[in-house]
Design a protein around this motif. Structure first.
Motif, PDB file in Angstrom:
ATOM      1  N   MET A   1       0.843  -1.180   0.000  1.00 40.04           N
ATOM      2  CA  MET A   1       0.000   0.000   0.000  1.00 40.04           C
ATOM      3  C   MET A   1       0.883   1.236   0.000  1.00 40.04           C
ATOM      4  O   MET A   1       1.879   1.308   0.698  1.00 40.04           O
ATOM      5  N   LYS A   2       0.499   2.202  -0.789  1.00 41.76           N
ATOM      6  CA  LYS A   2       1.213   3.457  -0.886  1.00 41.76           C
ATOM      7  C   LYS A   2       1.004   4.253   0.401  1.00 41.76           C
ATOM      8  O   LYS A   2      -0.097   4.299   0.933  1.00 41.76           O
ATOM      9  N   THR A   3       2.066   4.872   0.901  1.00 39.14           N
ATOM     10  CA  THR A   3       1.957   5.675   2.114  1.00 39.14           C
ATOM     11  C   THR A   3       2.532   7.063   1.864  1.00 39.14           C
ATOM     12  O   THR A   3       3.249   7.283   0.898  1.00 39.14           O
ATOM     13  N   TYR A   4       2.227   7.976   2.752  1.00 45.15           N
ATOM     14  CA  TYR A   4       2.685   9.354   2.633  1.00 45.15           C
ATOM     15  C   TYR A   4       3.964   9.559   3.420  1.00 45.15           C
ATOM     16  O   TYR A   4       4.053   9.181   4.573  1.00 45.15           O
ATOM     17  N   GLN A   5       4.915  10.157   2.770  1.00 41.57           N
ATOM     18  CA  GLN A   5       6.157  10.554   3.413  1.00 41.57           C
ATOM     19  C   GLN A   5       6.377  12.018   3.049  1.00 41.57           C
ATOM     20  O   GLN A   5       6.573  12.339   1.880  1.00 41.57           O
ATOM     21  N   LEU A  53      -7.850   3.450  -3.643  1.00 40.96           N
ATOM     22  CA  LEU A  53      -8.595   4.536  -3.012  1.00 40.96           C
ATOM     23  C   LEU A  53      -8.292   4.617  -1.522  1.00 40.96           C
ATOM     24  O   LEU A  53      -8.059   5.705  -0.990  1.00 40.96           O
ATOM     25  N   THR A  54      -8.258   3.483  -0.859  1.00 38.24           N
ATOM     26  CA  THR A  54      -7.965   3.465   0.579  1.00 38.24           C
ATOM     27  C   THR A  54      -6.616   4.102   0.858  1.00 38.24           C
ATOM     28  O   THR A  54      -6.491   4.944   1.759  1.00 38.24           O
ATOM     29  N   SER A  55      -5.597   3.741   0.091  1.00 38.73           N
ATOM     30  CA  SER A  55      -4.263   4.289   0.345  1.00 38.73           C
ATOM     31  C   SER A  55      -4.221   5.781   0.037  1.00 38.73           C
ATOM     32  O   SER A  55      -3.615   6.555   0.783  1.00 38.73           O
ATOM     33  N   ARG A  56      -4.879   6.218  -1.043  1.00 39.70           N
ATOM     34  CA  ARG A  56      -4.856   7.643  -1.388  1.00 39.70           C
ATOM     35  C   ARG A  56      -5.613   8.473  -0.366  1.00 39.70           C
ATOM     36  O   ARG A  56      -5.179   9.567  -0.001  1.00 39.70           O
ATOM     37  N   LEU A  57      -6.748   7.976   0.121  1.00 37.72           N
ATOM     38  CA  LEU A  57      -7.478   8.711   1.155  1.00 37.72           C
ATOM     39  C   LEU A  57      -6.643   8.823   2.435  1.00 37.72           C
ATOM     40  O   LEU A  57      -6.649   9.874   3.086  1.00 37.72           O
ATOM     41  N   ALA A  58      -5.920   7.772   2.778  1.00 37.53           N
ATOM     42  CA  ALA A  58      -5.046   7.821   3.954  1.00 37.53           C
ATOM     43  C   ALA A  58      -3.938   8.857   3.759  1.00 37.53           C
ATOM     44  O   ALA A  58      -3.637   9.636   4.672  1.00 37.53           O
ATOM     45  N   ILE A  59      -3.347   8.888   2.577  1.00 36.07           N
ATOM     46  CA  ILE A  59      -2.306   9.877   2.273  1.00 36.07           C
ATOM     47  C   ILE A  59      -2.882  11.287   2.395  1.00 36.07           C
ATOM     48  O   ILE A  59      -2.260  12.183   2.982  1.00 36.07           O
ATOM     49  N   MET A  60      -4.067  11.479   1.855  1.00 32.62           N
ATOM     50  CA  MET A  60      -4.684  12.808   1.884  1.00 32.62           C
ATOM     51  C   MET A  60      -5.005  13.246   3.314  1.00 32.62           C
ATOM     52  O   MET A  60      -4.870  14.427   3.650  1.00 32.62           O
TER      53      MET A  60
END
Length: 117
Positions: A1-5, A53-60
């Motif tokens: 899953m993509k995460t925000y850094q 979508l789940t990963s992008r919403l978490a990043i946002m």
């Protein structure tokens, strides 16, 4: 899953691109500006898979662009923050540029948010 850094770049564009350089995030924001708030609505309008979508919403959320109410559980609403609403002029400019430079003569165009991707 993509995460925000978060970026540590001294360049503001470099920092912004860490969040806004993702195609899905740009499209999710577009739909949110148009009033979409629920997970299923994003899935339907964007034809995005649930994991993406789940990963992008978490990043946002981590980047301070959206909040989720309630924070846990089902049937949540995703709300834009003031930080996200500040992007509306950028979206207008991007739509104007795309309309002017990325369509051939006579090709059908829509308003920047009137048609799902």
């Amino acid at each position: 899953m993509k995460t925000y850094q978060a970026s540590h770049s001294p360049c503001p564009i470099g920092r912004a691109s860490r969040v806004l350089g993702d195609r899905w995030i740009l499209l999710i924001l577009r739909e949110a500006f148009l009033g979409v708030e629920r997970f299923e609505e994003f899935v339907d309008r964007l034809a995005i898979n649930r994991a993406a979508l789940t990963s992008r919403l978490a990043i946002m959320q981590e980047a301070g662009l959206m909040t989720r109410e309630p924070p846990e559980g089902k049937r949540a609403h995703y709300q834009l923050t003031d930080r996200a609403w500040a992007l509306v002029p950028l979206y207008r400019e991007m739509a104007d540029w795309g309309s002017e430079h990325l369509f051939t003569e006579g090709e059908k165009r829509t308003d920047w948010g009137s048609s799902p991707e």
